[in-house]
Scaffold this motif. Structure first.
Motif, PDB file in Angstrom:
ATOM      1  N   MET A  39     -36.942 -37.224  13.114  1.00 51.55           N
ATOM      2  CA  MET A  39     -36.929 -36.094  12.191  1.00 51.55           C
ATOM      3  C   MET A  39     -35.794 -36.320  11.195  1.00 51.55           C
ATOM      4  O   MET A  39     -34.680 -36.669  11.595  1.00 51.55           O
ATOM      5  N   PHE A  40     -36.055 -36.114   9.917  1.00 48.93           N
ATOM      6  CA  PHE A  40     -35.066 -36.333   8.874  1.00 48.93           C
ATOM      7  C   PHE A  40     -34.915 -35.063   8.037  1.00 48.93           C
ATOM      8  O   PHE A  40     -35.896 -34.368   7.764  1.00 48.93           O
ATOM      9  N   TYR A  41     -33.674 -34.770   7.605  1.00 45.78           N
ATOM     10  CA  TYR A  41     -33.457 -33.593   6.770  1.00 45.78           C
ATOM     11  C   TYR A  41     -32.199 -33.794   5.929  1.00 45.78           C
ATOM     12  O   TYR A  41     -31.289 -34.529   6.307  1.00 45.78           O
ATOM     13  N   ASP A  42     -32.178 -33.161   4.779  1.00 42.60           N
ATOM     14  CA  ASP A  42     -31.040 -33.189   3.855  1.00 42.60           C
ATOM     15  C   ASP A  42     -30.601 -31.760   3.557  1.00 42.60           C
ATOM     16  O   ASP A  42     -31.435 -30.843   3.519  1.00 42.60           O
ATOM     17  N   TYR A  43     -29.307 -31.581   3.328  1.00 39.49           N
ATOM     18  CA  TYR A  43     -28.839 -30.263   2.926  1.00 39.49           C
ATOM     19  C   TYR A  43     -27.517 -30.378   2.167  1.00 39.49           C
ATOM     20  O   TYR A  43     -26.832 -31.403   2.213  1.00 39.49           O
ATOM     21  N   GLY A  44     -27.167 -29.318   1.458  1.00 46.66           N
ATOM     22  CA  GLY A  44     -25.873 -29.203   0.794  1.00 46.66           C
ATOM     23  C   GLY A  44     -25.360 -27.799   1.006  1.00 46.66           C
ATOM     24  O   GLY A  44     -26.127 -26.867   1.244  1.00 46.66           O
ATOM     25  N   CYS A  45     -24.047 -27.605   0.921  1.00 46.30           N
ATOM     26  CA  CYS A  45     -23.461 -26.287   1.180  1.00 46.30           C
ATOM     27  C   CYS A  45     -22.284 -26.056   0.238  1.00 46.30           C
ATOM     28  O   CYS A  45     -21.385 -26.902   0.144  1.00 46.30           O
ATOM     29  N   LYS A  46     -22.297 -24.914  -0.461  1.00 47.30           N
ATOM     30  CA  LYS A  46     -21.215 -24.625  -1.398  1.00 47.30           C
ATOM     31  C   LYS A  46     -21.104 -23.125  -1.630  1.00 47.30           C
ATOM     32  O   LYS A  46     -22.113 -22.429  -1.804  1.00 47.30           O
ATOM     33  N   ALA A  47     -19.877 -22.609  -1.648  1.00 42.11           N
ATOM     34  CA  ALA A  47     -19.643 -21.192  -1.933  1.00 42.11           C
ATOM     35  C   ALA A  47     -19.866 -20.920  -3.411  1.00 42.11           C
ATOM     36  O   ALA A  47     -19.333 -21.626  -4.270  1.00 42.11           O
ATOM     37  N   LEU A  48     -20.649 -19.894  -3.726  1.00 42.22           N
ATOM     38  CA  LEU A  48     -20.934 -19.523  -5.109  1.00 42.22           C
ATOM     39  C   LEU A  48     -20.019 -18.394  -5.583  1.00 42.22           C
ATOM     40  O   LEU A  48     -19.673 -18.326  -6.756  1.00 42.22           O
ATOM     41  N   THR A  49     -19.640 -17.519  -4.667  1.00 44.08           N
ATOM     42  CA  THR A  49     -18.773 -16.376  -5.002  1.00 44.08           C
ATOM     43  C   THR A  49     -17.614 -16.318  -4.005  1.00 44.08           C
ATOM     44  O   THR A  49     -17.567 -15.418  -3.157  1.00 44.08           O
ATOM     45  N   LEU A  79     -27.492 -31.923  -2.449  1.00 40.59           N
ATOM     46  CA  LEU A  79     -27.923 -32.093  -1.065  1.00 40.59           C
ATOM     47  C   LEU A  79     -27.412 -33.456  -0.611  1.00 40.59           C
ATOM     48  O   LEU A  79     -28.136 -34.455  -0.586  1.00 40.59           O
ATOM     49  N   ASP A  80     -26.121 -33.496  -0.270  1.00 44.45           N
ATOM     50  CA  ASP A  80     -25.459 -34.766  -0.002  1.00 44.45           C
ATOM     51  C   ASP A  80     -25.267 -35.046   1.480  1.00 44.45           C
ATOM     52  O   ASP A  80     -24.631 -36.036   1.853  1.00 44.45           O
ATOM     53  N   GLN A  81     -25.786 -34.165   2.318  1.00 42.04           N
ATOM     54  CA  GLN A  81     -25.724 -34.400   3.763  1.00 42.04           C
ATOM     55  C   GLN A  81     -27.086 -34.902   4.229  1.00 42.04           C
ATOM     56  O   GLN A  81     -28.053 -34.147   4.274  1.00 42.04           O
ATOM     57  N   HIS A  82     -27.166 -36.176   4.519  1.00 42.00           N
ATOM     58  CA  HIS A  82     -28.430 -36.797   4.907  1.00 42.00           C
ATOM     59  C   HIS A  82     -28.408 -37.036   6.415  1.00 42.00           C
ATOM     60  O   HIS A  82     -27.613 -37.839   6.917  1.00 42.00           O
ATOM     61  N   ARG A  83     -29.268 -36.350   7.122  1.00 41.71           N
ATOM     62  CA  ARG A  83     -29.208 -36.327   8.576  1.00 41.71           C
ATOM     63  C   ARG A  83     -30.512 -36.812   9.203  1.00 41.71           C
ATOM     64  O   ARG A  83     -31.577 -36.755   8.575  1.00 41.71           O
ATOM     65  N   GLU A  84     -30.399 -37.272  10.411  1.00 42.10           N
ATOM     66  CA  GLU A  84     -31.584 -37.723  11.131  1.00 42.10           C
ATOM     67  C   GLU A  84     -31.435 -37.443  12.619  1.00 42.10           C
ATOM     68  O   GLU A  84     -30.328 -37.376  13.161  1.00 42.10           O
ATOM     69  N   ILE A  85     -32.577 -37.242  13.264  1.00 40.44           N
ATOM     70  CA  ILE A  85     -32.659 -37.184  14.719  1.00 40.44           C
ATOM     71  C   ILE A  85     -33.714 -38.208  15.114  1.00 40.44           C
ATOM     72  O   ILE A  85     -34.902 -38.017  14.839  1.00 40.44           O
ATOM     73  N   VAL A  86     -33.287 -39.287  15.688  1.00 44.37           N
ATOM     74  CA  VAL A  86     -34.193 -40.375  16.067  1.00 44.37           C
ATOM     75  C   VAL A  86     -34.060 -40.600  17.567  1.00 44.37           C
ATOM     76  O   VAL A  86     -32.976 -40.899  18.056  1.00 44.37           O
TER      77      VAL A  86
END
Length: 384
Positions: free
Chosen positions: A261-271, A87-94
């Motif tokens: 508001m703060f949130y983290d996410y990561g995205c990766k193709a598995l197949t 989860l390497d995308q660290h985002r915020e809405i301030v």
């Protein structure tokens, strides 16, 4: 009775309860609203809040002559090494809430008003990241000699249906998801509307749910120039952590407050082998609009390309004194430092080139260097 001041609302215990309810509503709304949430893989181990999770893919079983395992002293492994998704995308809405607004509406009302917009913002970002990853990692579907929309879609479905490798022995249509751009979805919709004896399709409804047994959706978040993405359930991982709202914080040396508001996410193709995408004009060399202008110093030019580069691709270039280099669709280009090789166009587009020479820019796949789009122009370099 005088209106309760915002500072009093912040101090009241009930405000925290209100914010907790709003936070829960935001998370629930995002889970319901994002198309990616229904398509992504949920089969992970680990805690997303810790920063990473793991996904595993099982191989197909294989029969061996009797005694193989006894002779080897072990059986066949069930899984390949796990896929770690960070989860390497660290985002915020301030945002800043004015004191006047807090006085007028109260903290809970301000947060509720902004929460709806925050949901829309996060939904757009997550779905965009999800489908960019699908195109970046997936396989380009390139129909040959198919002009009818129904034939194109059916051919794409069969391409996924017949995949066979160590992990797959064909894919049932019930596991497939077809996500279309609004224009491509509309073409399918029009085909269904005009098809004779198609009594099972409600032509007044916006959605038709299934096409030839495949779940079908429309999305505005596909990358530009992508008509459709076809994938199995759980083909992409998109772990997300959304942190609860906190009480608005007073901004130093100000009479206003910060809503965050703060949130983290990561995205990766598995197949990646079970993801297909259909690009507009697939099967033919696309066109790039290339321009050249004087660079920052003598002998340099700045190259610009009007069209966005598709995820999973990059731009390369080559110059010539009189005739612009040419390429054909799916030509494999040699990229490197050699004099005859193509060179990667740097960020910013500034390169050394001779004024008046010709330059060709090509968009190629990162993995196999196959040419997909090309364009050329005359070099305009800075002079002393």
């Amino acid at each position: 009775m005088a209106r309760t001041k915002a500072i009093s609302l912040i101090q009241q215990g009930s405000t925290k309860a209100d914010l907790k309810e709003i936070s829960g509503l935001v998370i629930e709304n995002i889970q319901k609203a994002t198309l990616s949430n229904g398509l992504k893989s949920q089969a992970y181990t680990g805690n997303p809040a810790a920063g990473s999770v793991e996904f595993k893919r099982f191989k197909n079983s294989a029969s061996n002559p009797y005694g193989t395992a006894r002779a080897a002293g072990k059986g066949d492994a069930l899984t390949v090494p796990p896929i770690t998704v960070n989860l390497d995308q660290h985002r915020e809405i301030v945002e800043e809430a004015a004191k006047f607004d807090l006085d007028t509406f109260g903290v809970a009302n301000i947060m509720a008003r902004r929460a709806d917009n925050h949901v829309d913002t996060v939904v757009a970002e997550l779905d965009t990241a999800f489908f960019e990853e699908a195109v970046k990692a997936g396989v380009s579907f390139e129909p040959t000699g198919l002009s009818n929309i129904e034939d194109q879609v059916e051919a794409m479905i069969q391409a996924l249906e017949t995949v066979k490798n160590d992990y797959v022995r064909g894919v049932p249509r019930s596991m497939m998801n077809l996500v279309c751009s609004p224009s491509f979805y509309g073409k399918i919709r029009n085909y269904l509307d005009k098809t004779a004896n198609n009594a099972n399709v409600d032509t007044t409804a916006e959605e038709f749910a299934l096409f030839h047994g495949v779940k079908t959706y429309s999305s505005v978040y596909l990358p530009e120039n992508i008509d459709a993405v076809l994938m199995i359930d759980g083909a992409i991982a998109l772990p997300v952590v959304i942190y609860p709202y906190k009480d608005p914080e007073k901004i130093p040396l100000s009479n206003d407050y910060a809503v965050a508001m703060f949130y983290d996410y990561g995205c990766k193709a598995l197949t990646p082998d079970l993801i297909f995408f259909y690009e507009k004009g697939a099967g033919e060399l696309g066109t790039l609009t290339v321009t050249s202008e004087a660079g920052s110093t003598a002998g340099k030019t700045k190259i610009s390309v009007a069209e966005p580069v598709l995820p999973g691709r990059k731009l390369v270039y080559k110059t010539a004194s009189s005739t612009a280099p040419t390429v054909n669709y799916n030509d494999v280009l040699t990229v490197g430092t050699g004099a005859s090789n193509w060179k990667e166009l740097p960020a910013g587009g500034e390169i050394e080139a001779t004024n008046g020479h010709k330059i060709t820019v090509v968009e190629i796949d990162v993995d196999d260097n196959k040419a997909k789009k090309a364009g050329n122009t005359t070099v305009a370099s800075a002079t002393e």
